[in-house]
Design an enzyme around this catalytic site. Sequence first.
Site, PDB file in Angstrom:
ATOM      1  N   CYS A  83     -44.325 -37.277  38.990  1.00 44.75           N
ATOM      2  CA  CYS A  83     -43.577 -36.878  40.195  1.00 44.75           C
ATOM      3  C   CYS A  83     -42.382 -36.008  39.822  1.00 44.75           C
ATOM      4  CB  CYS A  83     -43.119 -38.121  40.961  1.00 44.75           C
ATOM      5  SG  CYS A  83     -42.181 -37.718  42.433  1.00 44.75           S
TER       6      CYS A  83
ATOM      7  N   CYS B 252     -39.222 -36.662  41.905  1.00 48.28           N
ATOM      8  CA  CYS B 252     -38.497 -37.887  41.531  1.00 48.28           C
ATOM      9  C   CYS B 252     -37.745 -37.711  40.201  1.00 48.28           C
ATOM     10  CB  CYS B 252     -39.452 -39.071  41.365  1.00 48.28           C
ATOM     11  SG  CYS B 252     -40.767 -39.162  42.561  1.00 48.28           S
ATOM     12  N   ASP B 253     -38.377 -37.065  39.219  1.00 47.12           N
ATOM     13  CA  ASP B 253     -37.856 -37.110  37.846  1.00 47.12           C
ATOM     14  C   ASP B 253     -37.354 -35.777  37.297  1.00 47.12           C
ATOM     15  OD1 ASP B 253     -38.632 -39.765  37.843  1.00 47.12           O
ATOM     16  OD2 ASP B 253     -40.615 -39.326  37.033  1.00 47.12           O
TER      17      ASP B 253
END
Length: 312
Positions: free
Chosen positions: A141, A144-145
Amino acid sequence: MIYRFLATEQGMYDVIVIGSGPAGMTAALYAARSDLKTLLIERGAPGGQMNNTAEIENYPGFNSIIGPDLAYKMYEPLARFGVENVYGDVVEVINQGAIKVVKTEDAIYETKALIIATGAVHRHLNVLGEAEYAGRGVSYCAVCDGAFFREKELIVVGGGDSAVEEAIYLTRFASKVTIVHRRDELRAQKIIQERAFKNEKIAFIWDSVVDEIYGNDKVVTGVKIKNVKTNEMTDVPAGGVFIYVGLDPITKPFEALEITDNAGWIVTDNEMKTAVSGIFAVGDVRAKDLRQITTAVGEGGIAGYQVYKYLQ
Ligand code: FAD
Ligand code: NAP
C-alpha cells in the site's frame, strides 16, 4: 460470546450487504431507497479499496478526488435512507432457502436476501524474505507507507494499473522507483503507462521477476532479480519493495454455497444473481474483466434493484 440477532429481536432483514466498498454501499443505497430493511456489514473502514487510493481520476463528476474523500461521499447519505451499519467480520453464510443466515465472529443475523460485496485482496509474491520483511520495507500500500521512504530507492513489482499508478505516486517521496515486470509490455491503461514513461524518477527492468527480498535483519536493503529469458540473476539495492501483482477474491465465508469459478471469483448473471436464489454478488469479487469503481457502483445499483424485484 455469540449474540443472535433473529427475526424476533432485531427483525428479519430484507437484505444484508456484506462489504462497504463502492459496490456494497451502492447496493445498500438502492435497496434502502426501495424501502427494504437493509443491513450493511463491514469489517474495516467504509470505502474498501478507495481508502488505499491517493487520487482517483476516472470517476465521473470529478477531475480528481482523493480516495478516502470519495469513500466518505458515498458513505454519508446511507444513514439518511435508513441503511443500518454494523461492524463485523463475516465468517460464514448458511443458505436455508427463503432465509439466509449470516455469521460474523460475534453475531448471527437472518435475512431474506443477501448481496456479497467483499471485493478482493492483494496477492503475495511468495518469495524468500517477503513475509520476513513485511512492514519493514515490504509493502502492499503506497498510500499507507509511501511517506516512510523519503529519498530511498524503491522497487515496484507488477505491470498492471496498480503497480504503475502507485509507482508514479511513490516518486513524490522516493529518489528513484524501479518497476520490475515479468514481460516486456505493461498491462496498465495507456494513459497511466505514458505518465510513467515520462517520469524521470521511474526506471524499468523488463522480463524479470523478484526472486528474493533481503535485508540487514532490520529493514530491506535489496532484491535479487531474475531475468526470465536468460535466467541471469542481478542484485539491486533498494530501501523498499512495493508489491502489486494482482488480486485474489475474498470468498472463503461463501465456500459452502458453491457459487465461485475455479479461481474463486463469484459467477453471476447480468442481474448480479448467483446460482443460489436470493444471493447476489457485486464488484471486484465477481468473475469479470474490468475491476473499477464505476463498474462496482453500476453493479451495486443493479443488485439493489434486483433484490427488490426478488422480494416482490
Ligand atoms: P472493495 O473496495 O474491495 O470493498 C470490499 C469491502 O468488503 C472492504 O471494505 C472489505 O473490508 C469488506 N469485506 C471483505 N470481506 C469481508 C467480510 N468477510 N466481512 C465484512 N466485510 C468484508 N478503480 C478506479 O476506478 N479508479 C482508480 O483510480 C483505482 N485505483 C486503485 C488503486 C489501487 C491500489 C487498487 C488496489 C485498486 C484501485 N481501483 C481503482 C480499483 C477499485 O478500487 C476497485 O475496483 C473497487 O474498490 C471495488 O469495489 P468493491 O466494493 O467491489 O470492493
Ligand atoms: P492486475 O491488473 O491483475 O495486474 C497484475 C500485474 O502483476 C500484471 O502486470 C501481472 O503480469 C503481474 N503479476 C501477476 N502475478 C505475478 C507474479 N507472480 N510475479 C510477477 N508479476 C506478476 O492487478 P492490479 O494492477 O492490482 O489491478 C487490479 C484491478 O484494479 C484491475 O482491474 C485494475 O484495472 C483495477 N485498478 C484500476 C485503477 C485505475 O483505474 N486507475 C488503478 C488500480 C487498479 P502480466 O501483465 O504478465 O499478467
